[in-house]
Scaffold this motif. Sequence first.
Motif, PDB file in Angstrom:
ATOM      1  N   CYS A 106       3.188  -5.510  -5.477  1.00  0.00           N
ATOM      2  CA  CYS A 106       3.172  -4.984  -6.612  1.00  0.00           C
ATOM      3  C   CYS A 106       2.792  -5.214  -7.892  1.00  0.00           C
ATOM      4  O   CYS A 106       2.955  -6.464  -8.175  1.00  0.00           O
ATOM      5  N   SER A 107       1.982  -4.617  -8.623  1.00  0.00           N
ATOM      6  CA  SER A 107       1.284  -5.066  -9.652  1.00  0.00           C
ATOM      7  C   SER A 107       2.126  -5.248 -10.932  1.00  0.00           C
ATOM      8  O   SER A 107       1.733  -6.053 -11.642  1.00  0.00           O
ATOM      9  N   GLY A 108       3.241  -4.536 -10.911  1.00  0.00           N
ATOM     10  CA  GLY A 108       4.170  -4.641 -12.224  1.00  0.00           C
ATOM     11  C   GLY A 108       3.689  -4.083 -13.389  1.00  0.00           C
ATOM     12  O   GLY A 108       4.305  -4.277 -14.525  1.00  0.00           O
ATOM     13  N   THR A 109       2.587  -3.157 -13.219  1.00  0.00           N
ATOM     14  CA  THR A 109       2.238  -2.659 -14.611  1.00  0.00           C
ATOM     15  C   THR A 109       2.777  -1.427 -14.980  1.00  0.00           C
ATOM     16  O   THR A 109       3.320  -1.210 -16.073  1.00  0.00           O
ATOM     17  N   SER A 110       2.767  -0.319 -14.131  1.00  0.00           N
ATOM     18  CA  SER A 110       3.395   0.780 -14.547  1.00  0.00           C
ATOM     19  C   SER A 110       4.085   1.480 -13.072  1.00  0.00           C
ATOM     20  O   SER A 110       3.721   1.430 -12.174  1.00  0.00           O
ATOM     21  N   VAL A 111       5.257   2.385 -13.562  1.00  0.00           N
ATOM     22  CA  VAL A 111       5.887   3.124 -12.605  1.00  0.00           C
ATOM     23  C   VAL A 111       5.087   3.874 -11.877  1.00  0.00           C
ATOM     24  O   VAL A 111       4.956   3.862 -10.374  1.00  0.00           O
ATOM     25  N   LYS A 112       4.078   4.528 -12.455  1.00  0.00           N
ATOM     26  CA  LYS A 112       2.989   5.351 -11.964  1.00  0.00           C
ATOM     27  C   LYS A 112       2.359   4.726 -10.602  1.00  0.00           C
ATOM     28  O   LYS A 112       2.039   5.377  -9.560  1.00  0.00           O
ATOM     29  N   THR A 113       1.964   3.510 -10.610  1.00  0.00           N
ATOM     30  CA  THR A 113       0.998   2.993  -9.666  1.00  0.00           C
ATOM     31  C   THR A 113       2.155   1.904  -8.754  1.00  0.00           C
ATOM     32  O   THR A 113       1.513   1.057  -8.245  1.00  0.00           O
ATOM     33  N   CYS A 114       3.497   1.869  -9.147  1.00  0.00           N
ATOM     34  CA  CYS A 114       4.303   0.896  -8.444  1.00  0.00           C
ATOM     35  C   CYS A 114       4.413   1.032  -6.813  1.00  0.00           C
ATOM     36  O   CYS A 114       4.603   1.909  -6.299  1.00  0.00           O
ATOM     37  N   ASN A 115       3.758  -0.173  -6.385  1.00  0.00           N
ATOM     38  CA  ASN A 115       3.768  -0.191  -4.836  1.00  0.00           C
ATOM     39  C   ASN A 115       5.020   0.218  -4.247  1.00  0.00           C
ATOM     40  O   ASN A 115       5.272   0.670  -3.309  1.00  0.00           O
ATOM     41  N   ILE A 116       6.080  -0.495  -4.583  1.00  0.00           N
ATOM     42  CA  ILE A 116       7.321  -0.599  -4.073  1.00  0.00           C
ATOM     43  C   ILE A 116       7.930   0.999  -3.995  1.00  0.00           C
ATOM     44  O   ILE A 116       8.418   1.450  -3.196  1.00  0.00           O
ATOM     45  N   LEU A 117       7.757   1.594  -5.115  1.00  0.00           N
ATOM     46  CA  LEU A 117       8.170   3.056  -5.297  1.00  0.00           C
ATOM     47  C   LEU A 117       7.306   3.985  -4.415  1.00  0.00           C
ATOM     48  O   LEU A 117       7.811   4.841  -3.695  1.00  0.00           O
ATOM     49  N   GLN A 118       6.044   3.802  -4.510  1.00  0.00           N
ATOM     50  CA  GLN A 118       5.220   4.485  -3.385  1.00  0.00           C
ATOM     51  C   GLN A 118       5.685   4.321  -1.982  1.00  0.00           C
ATOM     52  O   GLN A 118       5.527   5.217  -1.103  1.00  0.00           O
ATOM     53  N   VAL A 119       5.857   3.129  -1.645  1.00  0.00           N
ATOM     54  CA  VAL A 119       6.118   2.894  -0.139  1.00  0.00           C
ATOM     55  C   VAL A 119       7.578   3.350   0.334  1.00  0.00           C
ATOM     56  O   VAL A 119       7.634   3.822   1.308  1.00  0.00           O
ATOM     57  N   LEU A 120       8.404   3.229  -0.618  1.00  0.00           N
ATOM     58  CA  LEU A 120       9.800   4.045  -0.601  1.00  0.00           C
ATOM     59  C   LEU A 120       9.636   5.595  -0.448  1.00  0.00           C
ATOM     60  O   LEU A 120      10.493   6.167   0.047  1.00  0.00           O
TER      61      LEU A 120
END
Length: 154
Positions: free
Chosen positions: A115-129
């Motif tokens: 997770c880069s911690g930059t934006s919700v749009k690119t959040c790895n955690i949210l994408q994987v979930l």
Amino acid sequence: MKPLTIGKVALATGVKVTTIRYYESIGLLAEPGRSESGQRQYGDDAIERLKFIRHARELGFAVPSIRDLIDMQSNAEGRCDSADAVAQKTLAKIRSRLARLKALEAELERMTTQCSGTSVKTCNILQVLSDHSLCADEVHVRPIDLDDTNFSGL
């Protein structure tokens, strides 16, 4: 010893009143005597049984296994290899749970480190979930679904 109320037994054993009633309803704990007013009255035997059940639950034994162990206690002359078999089965379940928890830990660690911690749009955690195919492991089994064993803190 003077009979104890369910509240005092709960305090003495660390078992909730509702749990004591449940154990009575499923036969793990004998129905207590009653006072003239209908209040439950417990003796030392109930306290010892509840301590046994509580400790067994803390060690990961499922209710059916505890029932078997209690039945074994009633035959003091019997062999303890049956108790060993029950404990070995519980140990196998705990080891399986640990392996699954390790796999979940690895997946969550992978997700958070990416997770880069930059934006919700690119959040790895949210994408994987949102997309299970992005997980490193295709199969996730919730560790709490293994049986009715209760592990505090999981």
